[in-house]
Design a protein around this motif. Structure first.
Motif, short mmCIF file in Angstrom:
data_model
loop_
_atom_site.label_atom_id
_atom_site.label_comp_id
_atom_site.label_asym_id
_atom_site.label_seq_id
_atom_site.Cartn_x
_atom_site.Cartn_y
_atom_site.Cartn_z
N ARG A 159 0.83 -1.21 0.00
CA ARG A 159 0.00 0.00 0.00
C ARG A 159 0.87 1.26 0.00
NH1 ARG A 159 -3.14 -3.12 3.68
NH2 ARG A 159 -2.23 -2.01 5.46
N MET A 160 1.96 1.24 0.75
CA MET A 160 2.86 2.39 0.76
C MET A 160 3.57 2.55 -0.59
SD MET A 160 4.57 2.53 4.58
CE MET A 160 5.11 0.81 4.64
N MET A 161 3.92 1.43 -1.21
CA MET A 161 4.55 1.47 -2.53
C MET A 161 3.61 2.09 -3.56
SD MET A 161 6.36 -2.29 -2.67
CE MET A 161 7.68 -2.74 -1.54
N GLU A 162 2.34 1.71 -3.49
CA GLU A 162 1.36 2.25 -4.43
C GLU A 162 1.26 3.76 -4.30
OE1 GLU A 162 -3.38 1.90 -5.67
OE2 GLU A 162 -2.57 0.65 -4.05
N GLN A 163 1.19 4.25 -3.07
CA GLN A 163 1.11 5.69 -2.86
C GLN A 163 2.38 6.40 -3.34
OE1 GLN A 163 -1.63 7.44 -1.98
NE2 GLN A 163 -2.56 5.41 -2.21
N HIS A 164 3.52 5.75 -3.13
CA HIS A 164 4.81 6.29 -3.57
C HIS A 164 4.82 6.44 -5.10
CE1 HIS A 164 8.81 7.55 -3.02
NE2 HIS A 164 9.44 6.38 -3.01
N ILE A 165 4.30 5.43 -5.81
CA ILE A 165 4.26 5.46 -7.27
C ILE A 165 3.28 6.53 -7.76
CG2 ILE A 165 3.60 4.14 -9.33
CD1 ILE A 165 4.63 1.63 -7.85
N LEU A 166 2.11 6.60 -7.13
CA LEU A 166 1.11 7.60 -7.54
C LEU A 166 1.63 9.02 -7.32
CD1 LEU A 166 -2.15 5.93 -6.18
CD2 LEU A 166 -1.38 6.07 -8.56
N GLU A 167 2.38 9.24 -6.25
CA GLU A 167 2.95 10.56 -5.99
C GLU A 167 4.00 10.91 -7.04
OE1 GLU A 167 3.26 14.20 -4.13
OE2 GLU A 167 1.79 12.60 -3.75
N ALA A 168 4.82 9.92 -7.40
CA ALA A 168 5.83 10.15 -8.44
C ALA A 168 5.15 10.47 -9.77
CB ALA A 168 6.73 8.93 -8.58
N ALA A 169 4.08 9.74 -10.09
CA ALA A 169 3.35 9.99 -11.33
C ALA A 169 2.78 11.40 -11.35
CB ALA A 169 2.25 8.97 -11.50
N LYS A 170 2.25 11.84 -10.23
CA LYS A 170 1.69 13.18 -10.12
C LYS A 170 2.73 14.24 -10.42
CE LYS A 170 -0.65 16.16 -6.72
NZ LYS A 170 -1.13 16.23 -5.31
N ASN A 171 3.98 13.96 -10.05
CA ASN A 171 5.08 14.90 -10.26
C ASN A 171 5.78 14.69 -11.61
OD1 ASN A 171 4.66 16.04 -7.71
ND2 ASN A 171 5.98 14.50 -6.72
N GLY A 172 5.25 13.77 -12.42
CA GLY A 172 5.88 13.48 -13.70
C GLY A 172 7.20 12.76 -13.56
N ASP A 173 7.40 12.08 -12.43
CA ASP A 173 8.68 11.43 -12.14
C ASP A 173 8.51 9.90 -12.18
OD1 ASP A 173 11.38 11.35 -11.53
OD2 ASP A 173 11.20 12.86 -9.96
N THR A 174 9.60 9.18 -11.91
CA THR A 174 9.59 7.73 -11.95
C THR A 174 10.34 7.16 -10.75
OG1 THR A 174 11.61 7.65 -13.28
CG2 THR A 174 9.50 7.70 -14.47
N LEU A 175 10.20 5.85 -10.54
CA LEU A 175 10.83 5.18 -9.41
C LEU A 175 11.45 3.86 -9.83
CD1 LEU A 175 8.03 5.67 -6.71
CD2 LEU A 175 10.24 6.87 -6.78
#
Length: 358
Positions: free
Chosen positions: A190-206
């Motif tokens: 669940r924390m990973m999902e939020q981390h990915i969604l936040e990166a997507a919002k910023n136009g970034d990647t992980l």
């Protein structure tokens, strides 16, 4: 050397580009009489295909492999097995604006340096689209390995700064597949999902880490000098797009232990030689010892960002690269099955090599 072939006895040669008509491969050396379970193969393909969740690229590919040769009445014949996977959602026009640009951290410049030209349509051969052919071949290898009690699993153990706890025992497939992250620790997922969604919002990647496990391998696979089992496994995993690191057993962390704590003491259980610990990761002297082979693969952040970047043109002038196309923010969930597939190709090849000594 063209370098499109992997393996010595079980040999996979792949072909095709990301936005061409199809990708595919030829498998030579597959043992005859292996029953083709298309349901299992299609399950493996679905775990890799794009568009499977809101966390992956929206490109839609069904990835339905077509077997052209080497199979009769549902069984392999021992002759070359050719297959294709058609690209149904290719959009080469999406990449026209990249024709004269070098994308940061992509293979654009290095391809030009090597070949004098490049395929700007999603990277051509350097695209992870090619790995669909590896997954098909790996699924076939797994069907063979399962008959000999060998199983392979991988799971996401870290995304960016979020790291799941270690698993002393290999988690069951049902737990790995219980969430879209393919992380067997639900709170971490669940924390990973939020981390990915936040990166997507910023136009970034992980990026992140995938842990792999091979169970049931007999002792004796591999060789003591250049064909070490773990060396071939490392080559296989490092050949996957975006992989920047590989370790097995205690890996880099083992360097902090004294030898007295790191050595794996031998014992016997039900007439079988075992080790009481497994810092060796199932391999000693380049040869499997019958214990679990545990390894980890480090994936870099996806190089394509949804934000502008500065770069240069093929002619050497400065330029601004604007985002476009369809891309993953984090490849880890889709890469799990690719890691499993490449491990399976190493295992079947070494298993068949060992048969030459028996």
């Amino acid at each position: 050397m063209p370098a499109n072939t992997f393996g010595e006895i079980f040999r996979l040669t792949t072909f095709g580009e990301s936005h061409g008509a199809a990708i595919g491969g030829v498998i030579d050396g597959c043992p005859p009489g292996l029953s083709i379970d298309m349901d299992f193969i299609q399950l493996m393909m679905r775990r890799r295909r794009p568009g499977q969740s809101h966390l992956t690229t929206p490109r839609q590919e069904q990835d339905m492999p077509e077997i052209l040769s080497g199979v009769l009445d549902g069984q392999t014949t021992g002759t070359p097995l050719a297959f294709i996977i058609r690209n149904s959602d290719q959009r080469p026009g999406d990449y026209d604006h990249l024709k004269d640009l070098y994308r940061p951290s992509h293979a654009d410049f290095t391809y030009m340096a090597k070949y004098g030209l490049r395929d700007h349509r999603g990277g051509g051969r350097s695209s992870a689209r090619e790995t669909a052919a590896r997954v098909f071949a790996g699924a076939l290898a797994m069907l063979f390995l399962q008959q000999h009690g060998i199983s392979i699993r991988a799971w996401v153990s870290a995304v960016g700064q979020v790291e799941a706890p270690d698993f002393a025992e290999t988690p069951p497939m049902e737990l790995i597949e219980s969430n879209m992250l393919r992380c067997p620790h639900d709170a971490s997922a669940r924390m990973m999902e939020q981390h990915i969604l936040e990166a997507a919002k910023n136009g970034d990647t992980l990026g992140g880490i995938i842990t792999g496990s091979i169970m049931g391998l007999p002792a004796g696979l591999g060789a003591p000098v250049f064909d070490k089992f773990h060396a071939d496994l490392g080559k296989a995993i490092l050949s996957i797009n975006a992989v920047k690191g590989f370790e097995y057993g205690s890996g880099f962390a083992g360097t902090r232990l004294p030898g007295s704590a790191h050595n794996d003491q031998f014992s016997q259980q039900d007439g079988k030689v075992i080790t009481l610990t497994n810092h060796s990761g199932g391999v000693q002297g380049g040869i499997t010892n019958g214990m679990e082979v545990r390894f980890r693969a480090a994936f870099k952040p996806v190089a394509t960002l949804m934000q502008s970047q500065q770069t240069i043109t093929v002619q050497g002038g400065s330029a601004t690269l604007n985002p476009g196309g369809r891309h993953d923010v984090c490849v880890l969930p889709r890469a799990v099955v690719i890691v499993e597939a490449m491990a399976a190709l190493v295992c079947i090849d070494h298993w068949l090599r060992q048969k030459m000594y028996e």
